[in-house]
Design a protein around this motif. Sequence first.
Motif, PDB file in Angstrom:
ATOM      1  N   MET A  78       0.995  -0.990  -0.003  1.00  0.00           N
ATOM      2  CA  MET A  78      -0.033  -0.702   0.042  1.00  0.00           C
ATOM      3  C   MET A  78       0.749   1.419   0.128  1.00  0.00           C
ATOM      4  O   MET A  78       1.798   1.323   0.448  1.00  0.00           O
ATOM      5  CB  MET A  78      -0.617   0.012   1.250  1.00  0.00           C
ATOM      6  CG  MET A  78      -0.542  -0.004   2.694  1.00  0.00           C
ATOM      7  SD  MET A  78      -1.213   0.013   4.007  1.00  0.00           S
ATOM      8  CE  MET A  78      -0.714   0.223   5.021  1.00  0.00           C
ATOM      9  N   THR A  79       0.870   2.667  -0.452  1.00  0.00           N
ATOM     10  CA  THR A  79       0.849   3.445  -0.475  1.00  0.00           C
ATOM     11  C   THR A  79       0.354   4.550   0.132  1.00  0.00           C
ATOM     12  O   THR A  79      -0.882   4.342   0.043  1.00  0.00           O
ATOM     13  CB  THR A  79       1.339   4.191  -2.668  1.00  0.00           C
ATOM     14  OG1 THR A  79       1.423   3.012  -2.911  1.00  0.00           O
ATOM     15  CG2 THR A  79       1.742   5.360  -1.858  1.00  0.00           C
ATOM     16  N   VAL A  80       1.134   5.632   0.904  1.00  0.00           N
ATOM     17  CA  VAL A  80       0.820   6.045   1.946  1.00  0.00           C
ATOM     18  C   VAL A  80       1.967   7.364   2.097  1.00  0.00           C
ATOM     19  O   VAL A  80       3.205   7.396   1.656  1.00  0.00           O
ATOM     20  CB  VAL A  80       0.870   4.971   3.457  1.00  0.00           C
ATOM     21  CG1 VAL A  80       0.422   4.045   3.709  1.00  0.00           C
ATOM     22  CG2 VAL A  80       2.725   4.716   3.929  1.00  0.00           C
ATOM     23  N   LYS A  81       0.717   8.392   2.775  1.00  0.00           N
ATOM     24  CA  LYS A  81       1.901   9.571   2.340  1.00  0.00           C
ATOM     25  C   LYS A  81       1.900  10.284   4.174  1.00  0.00           C
ATOM     26  O   LYS A  81       0.891  10.343   4.952  1.00  0.00           O
ATOM     27  CB  LYS A  81       0.738  10.286   2.155  1.00  0.00           C
ATOM     28  CG  LYS A  81       1.175  11.816   1.828  1.00  0.00           C
ATOM     29  CD  LYS A  81       2.350  12.155   1.202  1.00  0.00           C
ATOM     30  CE  LYS A  81       2.862  13.938   0.949  1.00  0.00           C
ATOM     31  NZ  LYS A  81       4.275  14.355   1.081  1.00  0.00           N
ATOM     32  N   PRO A  82       3.080   9.932   5.000  1.00  0.00           N
ATOM     33  CA  PRO A  82       3.394   9.844   5.865  1.00  0.00           C
ATOM     34  C   PRO A  82       3.002  11.310   6.406  1.00  0.00           C
ATOM     35  O   PRO A  82       3.238  12.517   5.614  1.00  0.00           O
ATOM     36  CB  PRO A  82       4.448   9.866   5.885  1.00  0.00           C
ATOM     37  CG  PRO A  82       5.383   9.532   4.999  1.00  0.00           C
ATOM     38  CD  PRO A  82       4.266   9.516   3.767  1.00  0.00           C
ATOM     39  N   LYS A  83       2.615  11.710   7.406  1.00  0.00           N
ATOM     40  CA  LYS A  83       1.970  12.578   7.637  1.00  0.00           C
ATOM     41  C   LYS A  83       2.575  13.145   8.911  1.00  0.00           C
ATOM     42  O   LYS A  83       2.998  12.976  10.294  1.00  0.00           O
ATOM     43  CB  LYS A  83       0.685  12.528   9.420  1.00  0.00           C
ATOM     44  CG  LYS A  83      -0.657  12.746   8.002  1.00  0.00           C
ATOM     45  CD  LYS A  83      -2.158  12.499   8.634  1.00  0.00           C
ATOM     46  CE  LYS A  83      -2.164  13.585   9.141  1.00  0.00           C
ATOM     47  NZ  LYS A  83      -3.659  13.323  10.239  1.00  0.00           N
ATOM     48  N   THR A  84       3.898  14.202   8.908  1.00  0.00           N
ATOM     49  CA  THR A  84       5.024  14.517   9.909  1.00  0.00           C
ATOM     50  C   THR A  84       4.797  16.047   9.749  1.00  0.00           C
ATOM     51  O   THR A  84       4.576  16.772   8.693  1.00  0.00           O
ATOM     52  CB  THR A  84       6.032  13.981   8.673  1.00  0.00           C
ATOM     53  OG1 THR A  84       6.188  14.358   7.413  1.00  0.00           O
ATOM     54  CG2 THR A  84       6.223  12.688   8.983  1.00  0.00           C
ATOM     55  N   ARG A  85       5.420  16.891  10.461  1.00  0.00           N
ATOM     56  CA  ARG A  85       5.703  18.765  10.270  1.00  0.00           C
ATOM     57  C   ARG A  85       6.277  18.897   9.135  1.00  0.00           C
ATOM     58  O   ARG A  85       6.524  19.941   8.386  1.00  0.00           O
ATOM     59  CB  ARG A  85       6.846  19.430  11.203  1.00  0.00           C
ATOM     60  CG  ARG A  85       6.912  20.240  11.980  1.00  0.00           C
ATOM     61  CD  ARG A  85       7.465  20.487  13.230  1.00  0.00           C
ATOM     62  NE  ARG A  85       9.146  20.416  13.110  1.00  0.00           N
ATOM     63  CZ  ARG A  85       9.362  21.232  12.262  1.00  0.00           C
ATOM     64  NH1 ARG A  85       9.502  22.126  12.394  1.00  0.00           N
ATOM     65  NH2 ARG A  85      10.700  20.653  12.646  1.00  0.00           N
TER      66      ARG A  85
END
Length: 134
Positions: free
Chosen positions: A78-85
């Motif tokens: 699965m492709t995910v977009k990390p939620k980072t600052r």
Amino acid sequence: MRRTVSALMIFCRVAIAVATTATIAFAEQDIEHRGALPNADMWRAYADHIPIGSTLTIRTTAGERLTAVLFVVDDTAMTVKPKTRIPEPARRVTFDQIEELTVRRDRVSIPKYAGIGAGVGVGLFVWLLTASIR
């Protein structure tokens, strides 16, 4: 006085023994009810039912923890977009690498907001009391 202290010590020891026994019994029941450990096929089936755009909490077998938004689910990963600052590029996480996968839900905490309201109310009340004394 000595009898009271002795009775209190015996009571504490019995309470600790009962609590320890109950904890061990509940832990054994929990292990029995868990069943088999999840594998790649189970994570794939679970990820297929998660809506695209959902916020996920992922823990990998390497020990990395990740909060991310789900983009794409295919047969192998699965492709995910990390939620980072600091923004990071999208990542591809294979189902073999996943140890834990949960959907993160943002909930309203009624007790939290009631506590904030009570604190503001008490602060205002105290301020009015001090203002009226002058």
